[in-house]
Design a protein around this motif. Structure first.
Motif, PDB file in Angstrom:
ATOM      1  N   SER B  48      44.339  36.600  38.007  1.00 51.80           N
ATOM      2  CA  SER B  48      44.723  37.898  38.554  1.00 51.80           C
ATOM      3  C   SER B  48      43.528  38.835  38.776  1.00 51.80           C
ATOM      4  O   SER B  48      43.673  39.879  39.409  1.00 51.80           O
ATOM      5  CB  SER B  48      45.744  38.557  37.626  1.00 51.80           C
ATOM      6  OG  SER B  48      45.272  38.493  36.293  1.00 51.80           O
ATOM      7  N   GLY B  49      42.344  38.457  38.265  1.00 55.12           N
ATOM      8  CA  GLY B  49      41.181  39.316  38.456  1.00 55.12           C
ATOM      9  C   GLY B  49      40.582  39.252  39.858  1.00 55.12           C
ATOM     10  O   GLY B  49      39.673  40.017  40.177  1.00 55.12           O
ATOM     11  N   VAL B  50      41.109  38.365  40.697  1.00 54.63           N
ATOM     12  CA  VAL B  50      40.510  38.177  42.024  1.00 54.63           C
ATOM     13  C   VAL B  50      41.279  38.972  43.077  1.00 54.63           C
ATOM     14  O   VAL B  50      42.501  38.887  43.158  1.00 54.63           O
ATOM     15  CB  VAL B  50      40.518  36.667  42.397  1.00 54.63           C
ATOM     16  CG1 VAL B  50      39.789  36.447  43.704  1.00 54.63           C
ATOM     17  CG2 VAL B  50      39.887  35.846  41.285  1.00 54.63           C
ATOM     18  N   THR B  51      40.579  39.752  43.871  1.00 56.69           N
ATOM     19  CA  THR B  51      41.246  40.490  44.951  1.00 56.69           C
ATOM     20  C   THR B  51      41.535  39.559  46.120  1.00 56.69           C
ATOM     21  O   THR B  51      40.948  38.483  46.229  1.00 56.69           O
ATOM     22  CB  THR B  51      40.362  41.642  45.478  1.00 56.69           C
ATOM     23  OG1 THR B  51      39.199  41.064  46.086  1.00 56.69           O
ATOM     24  CG2 THR B  51      39.923  42.566  44.362  1.00 56.69           C
ATOM     25  N   ARG B  52      42.419  40.004  47.013  1.00 57.37           N
ATOM     26  CA  ARG B  52      42.800  39.168  48.142  1.00 57.37           C
ATOM     27  C   ARG B  52      41.610  38.905  49.071  1.00 57.37           C
ATOM     28  O   ARG B  52      41.414  37.776  49.543  1.00 57.37           O
ATOM     29  CB  ARG B  52      43.936  39.850  48.915  1.00 57.37           C
ATOM     30  CG  ARG B  52      44.710  38.874  49.779  1.00 57.37           C
ATOM     31  CD  ARG B  52      45.823  39.517  50.568  1.00 57.37           C
ATOM     32  NE  ARG B  52      46.332  38.526  51.510  1.00 57.37           N
ATOM     33  CZ  ARG B  52      47.310  37.662  51.240  1.00 57.37           C
ATOM     34  NH1 ARG B  52      47.877  37.662  50.063  1.00 57.37           N
ATOM     35  NH2 ARG B  52      47.687  36.779  52.140  1.00 57.37           N
ATOM     36  N   THR B  53      40.825  39.932  49.302  1.00 55.56           N
ATOM     37  CA  THR B  53      39.658  39.788  50.180  1.00 55.56           C
ATOM     38  C   THR B  53      38.676  38.767  49.600  1.00 55.56           C
ATOM     39  O   THR B  53      38.161  37.897  50.307  1.00 55.56           O
ATOM     40  CB  THR B  53      38.931  41.144  50.326  1.00 55.56           C
ATOM     41  OG1 THR B  53      39.896  42.180  50.348  1.00 55.56           O
ATOM     42  CG2 THR B  53      38.083  41.184  51.565  1.00 55.56           C
TER      43      THR B  53
END
Lengths: 81, 81
Positions: B48-53
């Motif tokens: 969950s620490g990763v952004t979509r971009t």
């Protein structure tokens, strides 16, 4: 018509290929990937003589009997005109 | 977040695995299938620490450099929350 069949190992089955890829990604510096699972992907081109209903029945049977091993794998498929 | 990566042989590349499956289907009595192509399918679970971009950039780079051979294969991917 085209049929796309996706075969992947069942959740309860170990996927050593996927685990190896996940470890490789970690070593390469990609920290954000918790799990990788590898499966197979098939693109079937149907000729125009086949109806959609017939195609659905055929592809379901083929995916189950020919393209996957139902003991350890699961599949899903989509049809596109 | 989940990323689904589909790797398939380029249209210009022979796919002997797919051809073998197509011939097998014919022998089994399925006449409606003109062409079969086989590829690979990967399911990547991102934490969950990763952004979509960031996820989009990472998955694109991974698909190109790790999961496929750009000389003979092409890929596409989708992201799902």
């Amino acid at each position: 018509m085209k049929a796309y069949v996706y075969v992947s190992p069942k959740k309860s089955v170990l996927d050593p290929q996927g685990q190896t890829i996940q470890r490789a990604l970690k070593k390469l510096g990609y920290q954000g990937f918790d799990e990788v699972r590898q499966g197979k992907y098939f693109e079937l081109t149907l000729n125009s003589g086949v109806t959609r209903t017939q195609a659905e029945a055929d592809v379901e049977r083929i995916a189950n009997n020919v393209l996957s091993n139902p003991v350890i794998e699961e599949f899903r498929f989509t049809l596109e005109e």
